[in-house]
Motif scaffolding. Structure first.
Motif, PDB file in Angstrom:
ATOM      1  N   SER A  59       0.826  -1.209   0.000  1.00  0.00           N
ATOM      2  CA  SER A  59       0.000   0.000   0.000  1.00  0.00           C
ATOM      3  C   SER A  59       0.861   1.260   0.000  1.00  0.00           C
ATOM      4  O   SER A  59       0.510   2.242  -0.640  1.00  0.00           O
ATOM      5  CB  SER A  59      -0.997   0.002   1.165  1.00  0.00           C
ATOM      6  OG  SER A  59      -0.380  -0.392   2.341  1.00  0.00           O
ATOM      7  N   PHE A  60       2.014   1.205   0.683  1.00  0.00           N
ATOM      8  CA  PHE A  60       2.905   2.362   0.682  1.00  0.00           C
ATOM      9  C   PHE A  60       3.415   2.628  -0.743  1.00  0.00           C
ATOM     10  O   PHE A  60       3.378   3.753  -1.226  1.00  0.00           O
ATOM     11  CB  PHE A  60       4.071   2.099   1.646  1.00  0.00           C
ATOM     12  CG  PHE A  60       4.885   3.316   1.934  1.00  0.00           C
ATOM     13  CD1 PHE A  60       4.385   4.314   2.756  1.00  0.00           C
ATOM     14  CD2 PHE A  60       6.142   3.476   1.390  1.00  0.00           C
ATOM     15  CE1 PHE A  60       5.132   5.454   3.023  1.00  0.00           C
ATOM     16  CE2 PHE A  60       6.900   4.607   1.649  1.00  0.00           C
ATOM     17  CZ  PHE A  60       6.396   5.602   2.468  1.00  0.00           C
ATOM     18  N   LEU A  61       3.844   1.544  -1.407  1.00  0.00           N
ATOM     19  CA  LEU A  61       4.303   1.702  -2.792  1.00  0.00           C
ATOM     20  C   LEU A  61       3.145   2.147  -3.688  1.00  0.00           C
ATOM     21  O   LEU A  61       3.321   2.967  -4.582  1.00  0.00           O
ATOM     22  CB  LEU A  61       4.895   0.387  -3.316  1.00  0.00           C
ATOM     23  CG  LEU A  61       6.255   0.003  -2.732  1.00  0.00           C
ATOM     24  CD1 LEU A  61       6.687  -1.370  -3.254  1.00  0.00           C
ATOM     25  CD2 LEU A  61       7.316   1.034  -3.084  1.00  0.00           C
ATOM     26  N   GLY A  62       1.947   1.581  -3.408  1.00  0.00           N
ATOM     27  CA  GLY A  62       0.755   1.965  -4.180  1.00  0.00           C
ATOM     28  C   GLY A  62       0.485   3.451  -4.060  1.00  0.00           C
ATOM     29  O   GLY A  62       0.188   4.118  -5.058  1.00  0.00           O
ATOM     30  N   VAL A  63       0.622   3.975  -2.840  1.00  0.00           N
ATOM     31  CA  VAL A  63       0.384   5.412  -2.619  1.00  0.00           C
ATOM     32  C   VAL A  63       1.446   6.226  -3.365  1.00  0.00           C
ATOM     33  O   VAL A  63       1.116   7.230  -4.017  1.00  0.00           O
ATOM     34  CB  VAL A  63       0.392   5.732  -1.100  1.00  0.00           C
ATOM     35  CG1 VAL A  63       0.442   7.226  -0.850  1.00  0.00           C
ATOM     36  CG2 VAL A  63      -0.849   5.136  -0.438  1.00  0.00           C
ATOM     37  N   ILE A  64       2.695   5.775  -3.309  1.00  0.00           N
ATOM     38  CA  ILE A  64       3.762   6.523  -4.000  1.00  0.00           C
ATOM     39  C   ILE A  64       3.537   6.487  -5.516  1.00  0.00           C
ATOM     40  O   ILE A  64       3.591   7.521  -6.189  1.00  0.00           O
ATOM     41  CB  ILE A  64       5.154   5.939  -3.632  1.00  0.00           C
ATOM     42  CG1 ILE A  64       5.463   6.284  -2.169  1.00  0.00           C
ATOM     43  CG2 ILE A  64       6.252   6.497  -4.537  1.00  0.00           C
ATOM     44  CD1 ILE A  64       6.697   5.628  -1.621  1.00  0.00           C
ATOM     45  N   VAL A  65       3.245   5.291  -6.039  1.00  0.00           N
ATOM     46  CA  VAL A  65       2.999   5.166  -7.485  1.00  0.00           C
ATOM     47  C   VAL A  65       1.765   5.998  -7.868  1.00  0.00           C
ATOM     48  O   VAL A  65       1.771   6.729  -8.862  1.00  0.00           O
ATOM     49  CB  VAL A  65       2.812   3.681  -7.899  1.00  0.00           C
ATOM     50  CG1 VAL A  65       2.353   3.558  -9.344  1.00  0.00           C
ATOM     51  CG2 VAL A  65       4.104   2.914  -7.694  1.00  0.00           C
ATOM     52  N   GLY A  66       0.721   5.895  -7.037  1.00  0.00           N
ATOM     53  CA  GLY A  66      -0.512   6.660  -7.284  1.00  0.00           C
ATOM     54  C   GLY A  66      -0.240   8.146  -7.279  1.00  0.00           C
ATOM     55  O   GLY A  66      -0.733   8.885  -8.157  1.00  0.00           O
ATOM     56  N   ALA A  67       0.561   8.606  -6.309  1.00  0.00           N
ATOM     57  CA  ALA A  67       0.889  10.034  -6.236  1.00  0.00           C
ATOM     58  C   ALA A  67       1.668  10.446  -7.483  1.00  0.00           C
ATOM     59  O   ALA A  67       1.452  11.533  -8.038  1.00  0.00           O
ATOM     60  CB  ALA A  67       1.693  10.325  -4.972  1.00  0.00           C
ATOM     61  N   GLY A  68       2.542   9.540  -7.947  1.00  0.00           N
ATOM     62  CA  GLY A  68       3.306   9.813  -9.172  1.00  0.00           C
ATOM     63  C   GLY A  68       2.376   9.944 -10.375  1.00  0.00           C
ATOM     64  O   GLY A  68       2.482  10.903 -11.154  1.00  0.00           O
TER      65      GLY A  68
END
Lengths: 224, 406
Positions: B332-341
């Motif tokens: 989920s942390f990576l998902g949030v970072i990718v999503g923010a990107g």
């Protein structure tokens, strides 16, 4: 005559599987003692209850009736937390299908149970020693998918030894191996037994009985 | 073994397993779960930013084209400020006011050819009006008024009308720059030439027309120094309430309103959007929670056998659960970072170039960082629960069933 130390004592255990409406009695009032230094082989036809008995002895399952004592302590009514602790500290288990964690290397698979009890450095050293003992020191970094069946089973043997268990249980450990690999695995068991390890093994290979110092035969859930 | 050491040894295992599982696990599963998490995050942030954008656009349009930040109106029972010059002078004493414009609403009708209508016609000083509103920058045809223009008028697009104009049915249906319109009130009428047509995209403003004060005062001397509204633009971060208090301190005899008090209907619309935003966020979080839960549950269920093996070799269930919770935190942390990107690098720039065209104006995505962080935390929290619940379920099934993957 020296009196042998009883490690595990089984008193009249029965195991009944319920398959819908049908009830199958896999073990029927089985009693036996396992002594220190035993290389006990359990034989019998398919469905005779060999693996079921091993699961009860290895604390992977609970019988419906009867009692099991581990060094005099009754273990059936223990909480799962306590049984997990016993499996970790006192019992080693080798499965027919090797049961290695695919994402870990051979060395890491062996180390894993010891990581619960000791430092990383110490368990790594011990795991390396055990892999050397089973002849796999050069493949310690390989994942299980990069090992043959025989090699995987040797890793599983090394893993079962990592916490210096009181008894090692092996459930048809050679069933998926070719003749050469099976002989190598059995030789390892024999050597371990000579070193003083207590081994309880299930098999239906007649020639493997030669490695045992005790044999019990099961039929229809009973010792015959 | 000391309890402290025991805990130290046990607590490193979940981290060890997470690292190994992520490193050597199925890459497609990893990317799929991270992608799903990122889509869930983008969905939450996008909807929120869109509604924020609508509200911000609506507010900006009101402030920049209609009311300024603060509006002064005559006291009850009075139609006009009769001493506008004096009030404007007092306003100049107040800090944090960047612009001021007095407006006189003319109770007149406009006639163009055989079409007649009552729109809001305001007499302004074009130069001071520029200091508050941006109508001068929104001319789509012709030009803005000059201060000494005696017979020029600028009209909103909704008055001029024409093809594709929203309120064409109630407009002049195609008035052009240079055409004459007649302004009539009481027994007085005067022809004005359309100098320009403006289009702010805020429908209320685009239904207005502006003439110079000078032209109106020449038409009727009674209007001299009279105004109905004085609108003020405050500096960027000024508190409107604080500025109003300062204005009151100057003994200005008027009613003071902030822009949102004047906006009326638009404020109600904005509040409704806020409510919809909250509702959509809740629905979005539920959808994200269910989707993430299903994917993580399927992933963990597929690892039943592995969990069974770990339990069989003596790994405590809480360590196994922690491992899966840590995995979902990583996902989920990576998902949030990718999503923010995805959001910042693609969606925000895309909608800046191609804004949504709404009757309140062009809407771009307005990012509220606080809400962004809250939504990121929501995705991570959902991830943790999605790891914990199946983790509990799988570590509680019978050991042999787990080992056999049943």
């Amino acid at each position: 005559m020296n009196k042998k130390e009883v490690l595990i004592s089984v008193k009249n255990i029965s195991k009944i599987y319920e398959l819908g409406e049908i009830k199958v009695k896999a073990l029927d009032s089985v009693s036996l003692d396992i002594y220190k230094g035993d290389f006990l082989i359990i034989v019998g036809r398919n469905g005779s209850g060999k693996s079921t008995l091993l699961h009860q002895l290895g604390l992977l399952d609970k019988p419906n009736f009867g009692k099991i004592f581990l060094q005099g302590n009754e273990v059936i009514n223990m909480k799962e937390k306590e049984r997990t602790k016993l499996r970790l500290n006192f019992l080693g288990y080798i499965f027919q299908e090797y049961a290695l964690i695919a994402e870990l290397s051979a060395l890491e698979n062996v180390m894993l149970p010891a990581m619960m009890l000791t430092s990383y450095k110490s368990c790594k050293h011990k795991a390396k020693t055990l892999l050397k003992k089973v002849g796999l020191e050069k493949k310690s970094d390989n994942l299980s998918s990069q090992l043959s069946g025989g090699e995987q089973q040797k890793v599983a043997i090394a893993r079962s030894l990592i916490n210096d268990p009181m008894v090692i249980f092996a459930d048809e450990p050679t069933a998926n191996l070719d003749t050469v690999a099976a002989k190598e695995v059995l030789a390892i068991f024999k050597a371990l037994n000579k070193e003083g390890h207590t081994i309880v093994m299930v098999t239906h290979e007649k020639e493997e009985e030669a490695y045992a110092n005790r044999i019990i035969k099961l039929a229809d859930g009973k010792i015959i | 073994m000391k309890i402290k050491n025991k805990f130290r040894y046990e607590s490193r295992i979940p981290f060890f397993l997470v690292w190994k599982f992520l490193r050597h696990g199925n890459k497609w599963t990893f990317f799929l779960i991270v992608f799903l998490m990122s889509v869930s995050f983008v969905n939450l942030v996008f909807v929120n930013s869109l509604f924020n954008g609508i509200i911000k656009s609506s507010n900006d349009q009101i402030i920049n084209t209609y009311t300024g930040n603060i509006m002064l109106a005559p006291n009850e029972g009075q139609e006009f400020f009769v001493d506008t010059s004096s009030i404007m002078s007092k306003i100049s004493n107040v800090s944090e006011i960047e612009g001021k414009s007095s407006q006189l609403i003319i109770p007149a009708s406009l006639k163009y050819k055989n079409k007649k209508g009552n729109w809001q016609i305001l007499a302004i000083d074009p130069e001071t009006e520029k200091s508050v509103t941006n109508i001068s920058e929104k001319m789509i045809e012709g030009s803005y008024l000059s201060t000494d223009d005696n017979d020029g008028i600028i009209i909103g697009r909704q008055i001029a009308g024409g093809k594709d104009v929203e309120m064409n049915a109630f407009s002049f249906k195609g008035a052009k720059v240079g055409d004459k319109v007649t302004l009539a009130f009481d027994s007085i009428s005067k022809d004005y030439t359309i100098r320009g047509i403006f289009y702010t995209k805020f429908i209320n403003t685009d239904q207005r027309a502006f003439v110079t004060k000078k032209s109106v005062e020449e038409l009727n001397a009674l209007f001299k120094d009279k105004t109905n509204n004085i609108i003020l633009k405050t500096s960027k971060n000024a508190s409107e309430k604080k500025v109003i208090n300062e204005l009151k301190g100057e003994n200005i005899d008027a009613n003071f309103y902030t822009w949102d008090e004047v906006a009326g209907l638009m404020t109600t619309v904005a509040k409704s959007f806020l409510s919809i935003n909250v509702l959509m966020t809740v629905v979005g979080i539920i959808i994200a929670a269910v989707t993430i839960f299903i994917v993580v549950y399927v992933d963990i269920s597929n690892k039943k056998q592995e969990i069974g093996i770990l339990r069989a070799i003596g790994i405590k269930p809480y360590i196994i659960r922690t491992n899966y919770v840590l995995q979902t935190i990583v996902y989920s942390f990576l998902g949030v970072i990718v999503g923010a990107g995805i959001f910042y690098l693609f969606l925000v720039p895309y909608f800046q170039h191609r804004p949504f065209e709404l009757p309140i104006g062009d809407v771009v995505l307005a990012v509220d960082y606080f809400n962004l962080i809250i939504r990121g935390e929501a995705v991570i929290l959902v991830g943790i629960l999605s790891g914990l619940i199946p983790g509990f379920m799988v570590t509680r099934i019978k050991l042999l069933d787990a080992i056999w993957g049943r």
